[in-house]
Design a protein around this motif. Sequence first.
Motif, mmCIF file in Angstrom:
data_model
loop_
_atom_site.group_PDB
_atom_site.id
_atom_site.type_symbol
_atom_site.label_atom_id
_atom_site.label_comp_id
_atom_site.label_asym_id
_atom_site.label_seq_id
_atom_site.Cartn_x
_atom_site.Cartn_y
_atom_site.Cartn_z
ATOM 1 N N LYS A 187 4.343 2.175 -10.904
ATOM 2 C CA LYS A 187 4.569 0.945 -10.187
ATOM 3 C C LYS A 187 5.847 1.199 -9.829
ATOM 4 C CE LYS A 187 3.915 -2.922 -8.383
ATOM 5 N NZ LYS A 187 3.076 -3.218 -7.161
ATOM 6 N N HIS A 188 6.727 1.392 -10.855
ATOM 7 C CA HIS A 188 8.257 1.438 -10.506
ATOM 8 C C HIS A 188 8.687 2.366 -9.382
ATOM 9 C CE1 HIS A 188 12.476 2.165 -11.571
ATOM 10 N NE2 HIS A 188 12.506 3.109 -11.400
ATOM 11 N N PHE A 189 8.060 3.366 -9.305
ATOM 12 C CA PHE A 189 8.409 4.221 -8.031
ATOM 13 C C PHE A 189 7.790 3.713 -6.537
ATOM 14 C CE2 PHE A 189 8.928 7.199 -11.705
ATOM 15 C CZ PHE A 189 10.010 7.538 -11.435
ATOM 16 N N GLU A 190 6.701 3.221 -6.884
ATOM 17 C CA GLU A 190 6.070 2.670 -5.550
ATOM 18 C C GLU A 190 6.868 1.436 -5.121
ATOM 19 O OE1 GLU A 190 1.654 0.659 -4.114
ATOM 20 O OE2 GLU A 190 2.568 0.277 -6.339
ATOM 21 N N THR A 191 7.645 0.698 -6.048
ATOM 22 C CA THR A 191 8.535 -0.401 -5.640
ATOM 23 C C THR A 191 9.659 0.153 -4.920
ATOM 24 O OG1 THR A 191 7.562 -2.088 -7.332
ATOM 25 C CG2 THR A 191 9.697 -2.600 -6.290
ATOM 26 N N LEU A 192 10.190 1.243 -5.666
ATOM 27 C CA LEU A 192 11.658 1.786 -5.080
ATOM 28 C C LEU A 192 11.243 2.600 -3.657
ATOM 29 C CD1 LEU A 192 13.275 3.567 -7.965
ATOM 30 C CD2 LEU A 192 13.753 1.325 -6.870
ATOM 31 N N LEU A 193 10.333 3.178 -3.480
ATOM 32 C CA LEU A 193 10.011 3.713 -2.486
ATOM 33 C C LEU A 193 8.985 2.848 -1.194
ATOM 34 C CD1 LEU A 193 9.029 7.212 -4.157
ATOM 35 C CD2 LEU A 193 11.274 6.681 -3.028
ATOM 36 N N ASP A 194 8.912 1.900 -1.258
ATOM 37 C CA ASP A 194 8.221 1.138 -0.631
ATOM 38 C C ASP A 194 8.813 1.280 0.811
ATOM 39 O OD1 ASP A 194 10.191 -0.522 -1.052
ATOM 40 O OD2 ASP A 194 9.243 -2.394 -1.208
ATOM 41 N N ALA A 195 10.039 1.492 0.906
ATOM 42 C CA ALA A 195 10.495 1.300 2.437
ATOM 43 C C ALA A 195 10.434 2.726 3.294
ATOM 44 C CB ALA A 195 11.941 0.636 2.324
ATOM 45 N N ILE A 196 10.265 3.535 2.207
ATOM 46 C CA ILE A 196 10.037 4.884 2.921
ATOM 47 C C ILE A 196 8.719 5.219 3.643
ATOM 48 C CG2 ILE A 196 10.510 7.457 2.382
ATOM 49 C CD1 ILE A 196 13.091 5.430 1.757
ATOM 50 N N PRO A 197 8.595 5.273 4.616
ATOM 51 C CA PRO A 197 7.422 5.325 5.430
ATOM 52 C C PRO A 197 6.464 6.318 5.343
ATOM 53 C CG PRO A 197 8.919 5.770 6.915
ATOM 54 C CD PRO A 197 9.849 5.303 5.709
ATOM 55 N N THR A 198 6.905 7.620 4.763
ATOM 56 C CA THR A 198 6.140 8.796 4.432
ATOM 57 C C THR A 198 5.455 8.793 3.214
ATOM 58 O OG1 THR A 198 8.057 10.140 3.455
ATOM 59 C CG2 THR A 198 7.401 10.215 5.918
ATOM 60 N N PHE A 199 5.717 7.759 2.246
ATOM 61 C CA PHE A 199 5.096 7.723 1.056
ATOM 62 C C PHE A 199 4.057 6.632 1.144
ATOM 63 C CE2 PHE A 199 9.027 9.596 -0.485
ATOM 64 C CZ PHE A 199 8.606 10.481 -1.496
ATOM 65 N N TYR A 200 2.793 7.228 0.416
ATOM 66 C CA TYR A 200 1.526 6.225 0.512
ATOM 67 C C TYR A 200 0.900 6.338 -0.705
ATOM 68 C CZ TYR A 200 -2.750 4.644 2.009
ATOM 69 O OH TYR A 200 -4.153 3.984 2.233
ATOM 70 N N ARG A 201 0.436 5.353 -1.114
ATOM 71 C CA ARG A 201 -0.520 5.133 -2.557
ATOM 72 C C ARG A 201 -1.976 5.166 -2.001
ATOM 73 N NH1 ARG A 201 0.964 1.635 -7.851
ATOM 74 N NH2 ARG A 201 -0.449 2.777 -9.415
#
Length: 250
Positions: A187-201
Motif C-alpha cells: 500500500k505504501h508503494f501504491e500511494t507513492l506511485l499513484d501519479a505514475i500512469p504505467t503502474f497498475y494494481r
Amino acid sequence: MKVVIIDDEPKARKLLEILVKENYPKITEIFTAEDLLSGVEIIKKERPQIVFLDIEMPEHSGLEIFDFIESKTYNFEIIFTTAYSEYAIKAFELSAVDYLLKPLRTDKLVDAIEKAIENIGKSHINIKLDELQKSLKSSDFKKIGLPVADGIKFVNFEDIILLKADGMYTKVSIQNGSELLISKPLKHFETLLDAIPTFYRPHRSYLINLKFIQEYVKSDGGYIIMDNNESVSISKDKKDEFLTIVQNIG
C-alpha cells in the motif's frame, strides 16, 4: 543522546525542544541554532545523533547542509521539519527522506526519532539528499528510494517490473533481474506511485508496470505474465478495467 534543532523561527525551535524533552527522555542534550551555518558549527562541536532541520530558511536552505559539512566525517540522522506543498512531500517520500510536517504532531515526532535512531550510520543521508534536491528542481520524478539492509537504493520507475506483497514487506522485481525485499507494505508503494500512469494494481498482492506485460492469458479466470515470466493474478472486479487499459496502451 544529543540533538540539534536548526530553525530560523524562535517559536518553532522552542516548541520542538519542549516536545522532544516531554516525549523522549532518552535525549539528554538539545542544542538550537537560528540558521544553517551556526547549526553546522554546533554539529561539528557537539557531534549529535539527530539533527532536526528546517528547509526554508534565509540565506541557506536546510537541503544545503552537506555543502558545509563532510557527511562521511559525522554520523547523524536528519529529520526535516517543513510546511512544504504536497508536491514537495512526494519528493521527500520518493527519496526516502524523513520529515515532519508543521504543525508538529507528537506521535509523528516520536516515530521519527525512533526511526532515526534505528538508522544512524546506515541510511546514507547524503545520497538521499542529493536525489531529493534533483527531484525538487525537476518537474518530473524519475526515481524512488528503496530502503535496503545496508542503506538506500535508488531505482528508476521505468526499470521496475512489478511489486509483490509479502506480508508487511514488498518484493520489488527490477529489469536487471534483481529482486529487493523492502520493509514497507505494498500500500505504501501504491500511494507513492499513484501519479505514475504505467503502474497498475490488478490484484491486492500486486502492483505492476504495464510496459512489462508479456501476455494476458484468458484461462483459469485470467492472469498476466510479465517480462520476467512471473504470473500475476487479476481480481474479478478489476478484469474489465484491466482489459480496457491494456487495449489503450500505445
